[in-house]
Design an enzyme around this catalytic site. Structure first.
Site, mmCIF file in Angstrom:
data_model
loop_
_atom_site.group_PDB
_atom_site.id
_atom_site.type_symbol
_atom_site.label_atom_id
_atom_site.label_comp_id
_atom_site.label_asym_id
_atom_site.label_seq_id
_atom_site.Cartn_x
_atom_site.Cartn_y
_atom_site.Cartn_z
ATOM 1 N N CYS A 282 0.883 -1.164 0.000
ATOM 2 C CA CYS A 282 0.000 0.000 0.000
ATOM 3 C C CYS A 282 0.916 1.207 0.000
ATOM 4 O O CYS A 282 1.521 1.519 1.015
ATOM 5 C CB CYS A 282 -0.917 0.011 1.228
ATOM 6 S SG CYS A 282 -1.862 1.542 1.367
ATOM 7 N N CYS B 104 -0.595 4.394 2.316
ATOM 8 C CA CYS B 104 -0.713 4.295 3.775
ATOM 9 C C CYS B 104 -0.336 2.894 4.221
ATOM 10 O O CYS B 104 0.837 2.521 4.072
ATOM 11 C CB CYS B 104 -2.090 4.740 4.275
ATOM 12 S SG CYS B 104 -3.520 4.084 3.401
ATOM 13 N N SER B 105 -1.264 2.112 4.719
ATOM 14 C CA SER B 105 -0.876 0.810 5.258
ATOM 15 C C SER B 105 -2.024 -0.181 5.142
ATOM 16 O O SER B 105 -2.222 -1.013 6.016
ATOM 17 C CB SER B 105 -0.482 0.963 6.721
ATOM 18 O OG SER B 105 -1.553 1.580 7.415
ATOM 19 N N CYS B 106 -2.796 -0.095 4.064
ATOM 20 C CA CYS B 106 -3.933 -0.990 3.881
ATOM 21 C C CYS B 106 -3.446 -2.432 3.856
ATOM 22 O O CYS B 106 -2.471 -2.747 3.181
ATOM 23 C CB CYS B 106 -4.659 -0.647 2.587
ATOM 24 S SG CYS B 106 -5.283 1.043 2.602
#
Lengths: 100, 218, 105
Positions: free
Chosen positions: B120, B123-125
């Site tokens: 991702c 962000c940090s999906c």
């Protein structure tokens, strides 16, 4: 939910709509041409949700497949390496040419 | 603040010697204090209850790499389940009693011709219901920056050498979908049970940054 | 063309990917669960949190940690929405730090 505008294999260009603030189209993919991998369903526009405007009409989201060699100048991996990412309808335009 | 583990009292039946709370031997930081203050205000104001937070923590604990491993091991053994998992990953999770909070989950099948890797960049999906909280590398700015542009180099650094004849597909998890990679079943695993197969599938396999262990090298 | 978001780092040059794992601290787990409850109650949505992070100073973002940023983001968002009062939070935080204990909560 309306009929999706694009189907798998359709050639599309990822746009840069120049919108400031919260958007989910990474810069590296803008202006690039790829093909639709799949229609993912309709989702609320994150560009509204991010500012507390919830409950708007969902918009179509697509998975777009790009050739790595088109994305990165001097890409050194294999010639058929690809990258896929999710792009909302209003960031896409038909690119013309033959569907693949 | 007491930085020592509490005296062990043999009069009651603890079965271990850990501190009563897991961070009791860690100094209280300003950051933690800010969270504790925030939490107590939210509870006081009736925004959330302590019970709701506790229950949600318990729910979150159920999201772990073991869940994805169970699904993949079952798919290796049961071709019909594999089709269902690729067709509708959330429904396939539900079949095994795994509750998923993601809007949509997609299974990416590795084949002899294609290796999939997930990142991702924005962000940090991450598919938390099936893998838990993301590891440090996945949320690092270095991985987010490099995995899209030089996936083969990043994989090499992880000890995964993908031959040129195998195409790499990088999946930027940049919007509403979350992805799990289904690795190929390793050779030499004939006759292994679902549970034994699941043990071969590590967390990093499921984002394409590792390959399943060979049966002898678990 | 709009300015590039500070979070939009795909394709940028970067060093080695850190490989060490760290266990989450107990309060970090509580924080994630609290954040999830706020989402469940529809008091915040993920895109609002992402937007708040994107509005952070670039230098802060560059040097921030994953859970540190999460905390800063949640606080900023709840203050923006009027759910949390900035002064009350500062006061409560100071009281907890002065007491130096987790036992009051």
């Amino acid at each position: 939910m309306s009929e999706p505008k694009y189907g798998p294999g359709d050639r599309v260009q990822i746009l840069d709509i120049g919108k400031p603030g919260h958007v989910r189209t990474p810069t590296y993919a803008r202006h690039k041409i790829g093909v639709i991998e799949r229609y993912c369903g309709d989702f609320e526009n994150p560009e509204d949700k991010a500012y507390g405007r919830w409950g708007g009409a969902p918009i179509a989201l697509y998975r777009v497949r790009l050739m790595q060699s088109d994305l990165w100048p001097g890409y050194t991996g294999a010639p058929n390496d690809v990258l896929e990412l999710e792009i909302y309808d209003h960031w896409l335009a038909p690119a013309g040419g033959e569907a693949v | 603040m007491n930085t020592q583990p509490p005296e062990h009292d043999h009069d009651h039946d603890h079965d271990d010697h850990r501190p009563t709370r897991e961070d009791d031997d860690i100094e209280l930081t300003e950051r933690e204090a800010t969270f504790l203050a925030l939490k107590s205000l939210l509870i006081e104001q009736g925004v959330v209850t302590a019970d709701e937070i506790r229950k949600r923590m318990e729910f979150n604990e159920r999201g772990s790499p073991h869940q994805a491993a169970r699904m993949i091991a079952k798919a290796w053994l049961d071709p019909d389940y594999k089709v269902r998992m690729i067709d509708d990953t959330k429904a396939a999770a539900a079949e095994l009693g795994i509750e998923t909070t993601e809007a949509k989950l997609v299974t990416l099948e590795n084949t002899p011709e294609r290796h999939n890797i997930v990142v991702c960049t924005l962000c940090s999906c991450y598919p938390r219901s099936l893998l838990g909280e993301p590891p440090s590398f996945y949320v690092s700015k270095a991985y987010r920056s490099r995995a899209v542009r030089e996936p083969r180099q990043v994989l090499k650094e992880f000890g995964v050498d993908i031959p040129e004849r195998v195409d790499i597909a990088v999946h930027d998890s940049n919007a509403d979908l979350r992805y799990v990679v289904m690795p190929m079943r390793p050779a030499g695993t004939d006759g292994m049970s679902e549970a034994e197969l699941a043990d071969l599938i590590s967390r990093d396999c499921v984002v394409g940054c590792a390959l399943p262990s060979e049966p002898d090298n678990r | 063309m709009a300015d590039k978001l500070i979070t939009d780092i795909g394709g940028e040059a970067a060093g080695d990917v850190p490989r060490d794992d760290y266990n989450m601290l107990f309060w970090e787990k509580q924080m994630i669960a609290t954040f999830n409850m706020l989402q469940t109650k529809q008091l915040v949505v993920t895109d609002e949190y992402r937007r708040i992070v994107e509005e952070m100073p670039a230098d802060y973002y560059k040097n921030s940690t994953f859970y540190g940023r999460r905390l800063e983001g949640i606080v900023a968002l709840l203050i923006e929405k009027g759910i949390i009062d900035r002064e009350a939070l500062a006061e409560r935080t100071k009281a907890i730090l002065d007491a130096g204990t987790r036992d009051h909560v």
